[in-house]
Design a protein around this motif. Sequence first.
Motif, PDB file in Angstrom:
ATOM      1  N   SER A   1      20.249  70.891  95.888  1.00  0.00           N
ATOM      2  CA  SER A   1      20.806  71.480  94.470  1.00  0.00           C
ATOM      3  C   SER A   1      22.037  72.430  95.182  1.00  0.00           C
ATOM      4  O   SER A   1      21.742  73.381  96.063  1.00  0.00           O
ATOM      5  CB  SER A   1      20.452  71.839  93.070  1.00  0.00           C
ATOM      6  N   ASN A   2      22.291  72.823  94.579  1.00  0.00           N
ATOM      7  CA  ASN A   2      24.220  73.655  95.189  1.00  0.00           C
ATOM      8  C   ASN A   2      24.308  73.987  93.368  1.00  0.00           C
ATOM      9  O   ASN A   2      25.568  73.531  92.801  1.00  0.00           O
ATOM     10  CB  ASN A   2      24.900  73.163  95.434  1.00  0.00           C
ATOM     11  N   ILE A   3      25.015  75.600  93.936  1.00  0.00           N
ATOM     12  CA  ILE A   3      25.905  75.666  92.648  1.00  0.00           C
ATOM     13  C   ILE A   3      26.693  77.141  93.037  1.00  0.00           C
ATOM     14  O   ILE A   3      26.204  77.797  93.328  1.00  0.00           O
ATOM     15  CB  ILE A   3      25.327  75.850  90.969  1.00  0.00           C
ATOM     16  N   ASN A   4      28.137  76.793  92.851  1.00  0.00           N
ATOM     17  CA  ASN A   4      29.082  77.547  93.424  1.00  0.00           C
ATOM     18  C   ASN A   4      30.298  78.033  92.370  1.00  0.00           C
ATOM     19  O   ASN A   4      30.765  77.004  91.253  1.00  0.00           O
ATOM     20  CB  ASN A   4      30.095  77.102  94.572  1.00  0.00           C
TER      21      ASN A   4
ATOM     22  N   ALA B   1      29.090  71.978  90.266  1.00  0.00           N
ATOM     23  CA  ALA B   1      27.572  72.364  90.966  1.00  0.00           C
ATOM     24  C   ALA B   1      27.024  70.822  91.120  1.00  0.00           C
ATOM     25  O   ALA B   1      28.064  69.442  90.727  1.00  0.00           O
ATOM     26  CB  ALA B   1      26.786  71.919  89.664  1.00  0.00           C
ATOM     27  N   ASN B   2      26.306  70.274  92.450  1.00  0.00           N
ATOM     28  CA  ASN B   2      25.756  69.370  92.444  1.00  0.00           C
ATOM     29  C   ASN B   2      23.989  69.249  92.919  1.00  0.00           C
ATOM     30  O   ASN B   2      23.445  69.767  93.318  1.00  0.00           O
ATOM     31  CB  ASN B   2      26.576  69.342  94.526  1.00  0.00           C
TER      32      ASN B   2
ATOM     33  N   GLN C   1      38.291  73.130  95.293  1.00  0.00           N
ATOM     34  CA  GLN C   1      37.799  72.861  94.156  1.00  0.00           C
ATOM     35  C   GLN C   1      36.027  72.097  93.881  1.00  0.00           C
ATOM     36  O   GLN C   1      35.185  71.664  94.238  1.00  0.00           O
ATOM     37  CB  GLN C   1      38.076  71.507  93.435  1.00  0.00           C
ATOM     38  N   GLY C   2      35.605  72.935  96.026  1.00  0.00           N
ATOM     39  CA  GLY C   2      34.113  72.297  95.433  1.00  0.00           C
ATOM     40  C   GLY C   2      33.212  71.745  96.761  1.00  0.00           C
ATOM     41  O   GLY C   2      32.623  71.555  97.391  1.00  0.00           O
TER      42      GLY C   2
ATOM     43  N   SER D   1      19.115  56.389  96.739  1.00  0.00           N
ATOM     44  CA  SER D   1      20.003  57.797  96.190  1.00  0.00           C
ATOM     45  C   SER D   1      20.952  57.607  95.300  1.00  0.00           C
ATOM     46  O   SER D   1      21.279  57.311  94.634  1.00  0.00           O
ATOM     47  CB  SER D   1      21.520  57.634  97.722  1.00  0.00           C
ATOM     48  N   GLY D   2      21.133  59.131  94.633  1.00  0.00           N
ATOM     49  CA  GLY D   2      21.642  59.362  94.116  1.00  0.00           C
ATOM     50  C   GLY D   2      22.574  60.815  93.735  1.00  0.00           C
ATOM     51  O   GLY D   2      22.108  61.399  95.121  1.00  0.00           O
ATOM     52  N   HIS D   3      23.987  61.026  92.828  1.00  0.00           N
ATOM     53  CA  HIS D   3      23.902  62.151  93.464  1.00  0.00           C
ATOM     54  C   HIS D   3      24.408  62.562  91.942  1.00  0.00           C
ATOM     55  O   HIS D   3      25.638  61.209  91.309  1.00  0.00           O
ATOM     56  CB  HIS D   3      25.782  61.809  94.152  1.00  0.00           C
ATOM     57  N   LEU D   4      24.872  64.049  91.497  1.00  0.00           N
ATOM     58  CA  LEU D   4      25.175  64.422  89.799  1.00  0.00           C
ATOM     59  C   LEU D   4      26.474  65.661  90.346  1.00  0.00           C
ATOM     60  O   LEU D   4      26.301  66.582  91.604  1.00  0.00           O
ATOM     61  CB  LEU D   4      24.345  65.109  89.354  1.00  0.00           C
ATOM     62  N   TYR D   5      27.220  65.337  90.195  1.00  0.00           N
ATOM     63  CA  TYR D   5      28.687  66.523  90.455  1.00  0.00           C
ATOM     64  C   TYR D   5      29.824  67.246  89.136  1.00  0.00           C
ATOM     65  O   TYR D   5      29.749  65.960  88.194  1.00  0.00           O
ATOM     66  CB  TYR D   5      29.916  65.452  91.111  1.00  0.00           C
ATOM     67  N   PHE D   6      29.381  68.328  89.140  1.00  0.00           N
ATOM     68  CA  PHE D   6      29.960  68.464  87.760  1.00  0.00           C
ATOM     69  C   PHE D   6      31.138  70.020  88.210  1.00  0.00           C
ATOM     70  O   PHE D   6      30.505  70.498  89.228  1.00  0.00           O
ATOM     71  CB  PHE D   6      29.370  69.488  87.096  1.00  0.00           C
TER      72      PHE D   6
END
Length: 931
Positions: free
Chosen positions: A743-746, A705-706, A179-180, A687-692
């Motif tokens: 940032s990353n999107i897969n 996406a991260n 799942q990425g 520090s922050g983190h967003l994950y979808f």
Amino acid sequence: MTHPVWPTTKTMLLAVLCFFFCLPVFAQKPGQPGNTIKGKIADTAEHINLHYSIVALINLADSTLYQSVRTNRGGNFELTSIPPGRYTLMVSYPKMADHLQEITITDTSHIDLQTIHMVNKADLLQEVIVRAGLPIRMRGDTLEYTADSFAVKPGANVEELFKRLPGFQVEKNGKIIAQGQVVEKLLVDGDEFFSDDPALAARYLQADAVDKVQLYDDKSEKSKFTGIDDGTRTKTVNLKLKKNRKNGYFGKLSAGSDGQNYYHHEAMGALFDGTRKMSVFGLSSKTGKQDLSYNEMSKYVTQDYEIIDDGTGGIMIRSNSDWEGENYRGNGLPSVQSGGAHYSEKWNYDKQKLVGNYRVKQINATGWQNNNYLSVLPDGTSFSNASESQEKTYSFMQKASSSFTFKLDTFTVIKVSANGNFGNTSESRASFSGSTNQKGIQVNNSEHTSQNDFSNKRFGSNIQYQRKFRKEGRTLSLAVQQEYNNKSGDAYNYSANNYFDPTSGVYRNADTLNQVQKSINSQETYAAKMSYTEQLGKSWRLAVEYGWKNNVSGNTFNTLNNVNDKFTERVDTLSNDYTFNATTHITGGSLVYIMKKATATLGGNVFFTGFTQTNNDLHDQHTRRFTNFAPQATFNFKPKQGLTLNFSYKGETVQPTVEQLQPLRRSSNRLHSQIGNPDLQPGFRHSGHLYFYKANWVQGKSLNANVNFNYTANSVASRIFTDAQNRTTSQYINLNSIPYIYSNINYSWQYKKYNLKPAINFSASKNGYYTIQNDQKIKNESANLNATFSLTHDWKNVMNTSYKGTISNIFGWSDIPGRANTQSISHNHEVDATIYLPWHMEVTSDCSFNFQPKNASFNSRINNIQWNAFIQKKFLKNDQALVKFSVNDLLNNNNGYRRYVYGSNVSESNRLVIKRYWLLTMTWNFSKSIK
């Protein structure tokens, strides 16, 4: 409700471009608004409504999951907007037998199933329709795969099984991605197997022993106990074994050699006897194919308990040389021996549990490398630095961990844990370097030899008491722990430097350094913490805690000159005995709001800390007091199965290390000197983190996406002075950092009809740093853009092929006047193919094409093709044995060339790497079930 439709490839490409400016928006396609299914779920025995039951609608045409909902508090559900077709309705509830029912939907279907009665698994009734064998299903928040539904070749390991599962990827280095996200923990029947290394378990366990593969996001032990979500998630896989494989033994024996220089041998054995699990493994190799990094060995074992945080950022102990403990950096010809053992057992109906792990690794390597580096000063002066070196390295490391858990009663648990590691490292190096300025005039050259010998010892222990009360949500936990770390060693350094006039190149003068630096670094901490939680109403929970921690760090550093071939003369200006003592009182709390589909947490800690810095040589002592704040916030939203949005923020104080604080000049060569600064102030890191994540696992489609963000106010930076002979002196100072963002999107999908699985990935990052260079503040930044496309095709029992292409572009820039931007461009293509031949034979070939074209920063192009291949034959029952002939780097093209850019600086390097060789390998996999 509308039915989600996955976008086309063209649409996805456009969406990817928009990702960096806004969150993805998913197209929706309306279904048939008049088609509905409704009903109520109830318990047959208790005659109560089962709220939060999972009701799933599966398309019979392709076994894909069309829609999934949970029942409300009255046990009612309704599925709407259903296109015409034939479906299976599946209802799941913990400890109940699944209910499956075939349903046909027409253009005007309004189906009321009334009450569906669920039955306890122990009391199955004839009227309940129960089936097994669905390839993929949801059980609460756990995604479960039926292993036998994903065919693998006889004798295949779990790693091969993972490659067949939708949403899973296995990289060449053995890293497992689901799942990425990277799988960090792999369990067998809910228990550890070979400690915290998922790659080991996947490599040695046989696929045919696995009944179910369960994938879920595991919460921290603290969250699971208190019920308060701290935002910590660990991607976890649990392998449920088949009943006939829970008792028995299995293993692997393998030996490969070319008869001369190269070899790879490994052995593994495991015994499962109910709740008792024992396993051992050993490896000896000189191929460089194994993961030789020492990171997993030097990493302190802390999975058994949570280290009590005192807000100091962990007063770190670092080596006093320019060489750190991981001695193998991909350079040279390595010889590695490693091994490990695992034991776990449960007693008294799982009320007592013992777990123990041991790992050991030894590496010997010899190699050479050369480097070219361009640095630019604020006034436009530049230096081209070239160096060549030969080195011989040795590392030995072993670590062990154990824990014993016992339940005093239904509400009380005590856990005792201990872990530690021990190792020593050695490196000898001989190098020659020189620098020329922008006019092409040589300004210095240096001959340098060094011998570094260090040992490290670390031990920690923890006792934890946990109690749940009869009132739901009320808990109490106590923890007491200690840590000890000691690193000591000798660094022998000899350098002979020559200096030349920067305008004419005429010889000016020389200096020689012949010294040994003896260091003892120690750290000792004691801590205790008490935590209490309480449920406030239906949806709110409160947690409060208090703790105390004492941290004492010491650094004794002595520099001795060589006198009459003996190192006896202490250099007082280059020696120091320094102690750092920090005592902290910890207070904190958090408030949690729990909703049906989301959880929000807000809170943090306040640390009241007193620091005492003591220069024991000068009998000089400074005391400072700080109040540090560490706010935290998390938000987890999961509106339905396969759709997740997580956000987290953390603020924390970052203290300087003992090495940075110690008022000492360090130098292994007079061309480079480093000075500590006892006046450094603490920094504060945000520090922050967003994950979808959105997925349809059955259809094999997933989008993740991260975005990660990091910024440190008052971070530790450097003030550097460089003279005309390119001699540098650097001192630690405080400066704000430059924000870092990644940032990353897969997106991955599949065409089942053609057995094709494409995937695309885009990533972008930007980071940088400030420095004071020759009294002028300089900003250096870089950005990295990557685009990857991969495609795999599986022609069952005939051929398996894959392609992966990556384009990378790295930019660097600085605010030095007149300095042009730097750039490094490359594209890499990997093609793999496996052909299945008659007579249980296979041929595999993988080829890597790497292209680095010339550009403004590099005036030459570097192209490289590396081709590996092997042929193997399997025999014996169930293909338990095989013979394989393999060739590494058929074209003999492997090289160690690398390019780097950062800000205004450009560098390139080359190193000794393993080139062409062949191996003849024999392998036997064995297993036997014991009743």
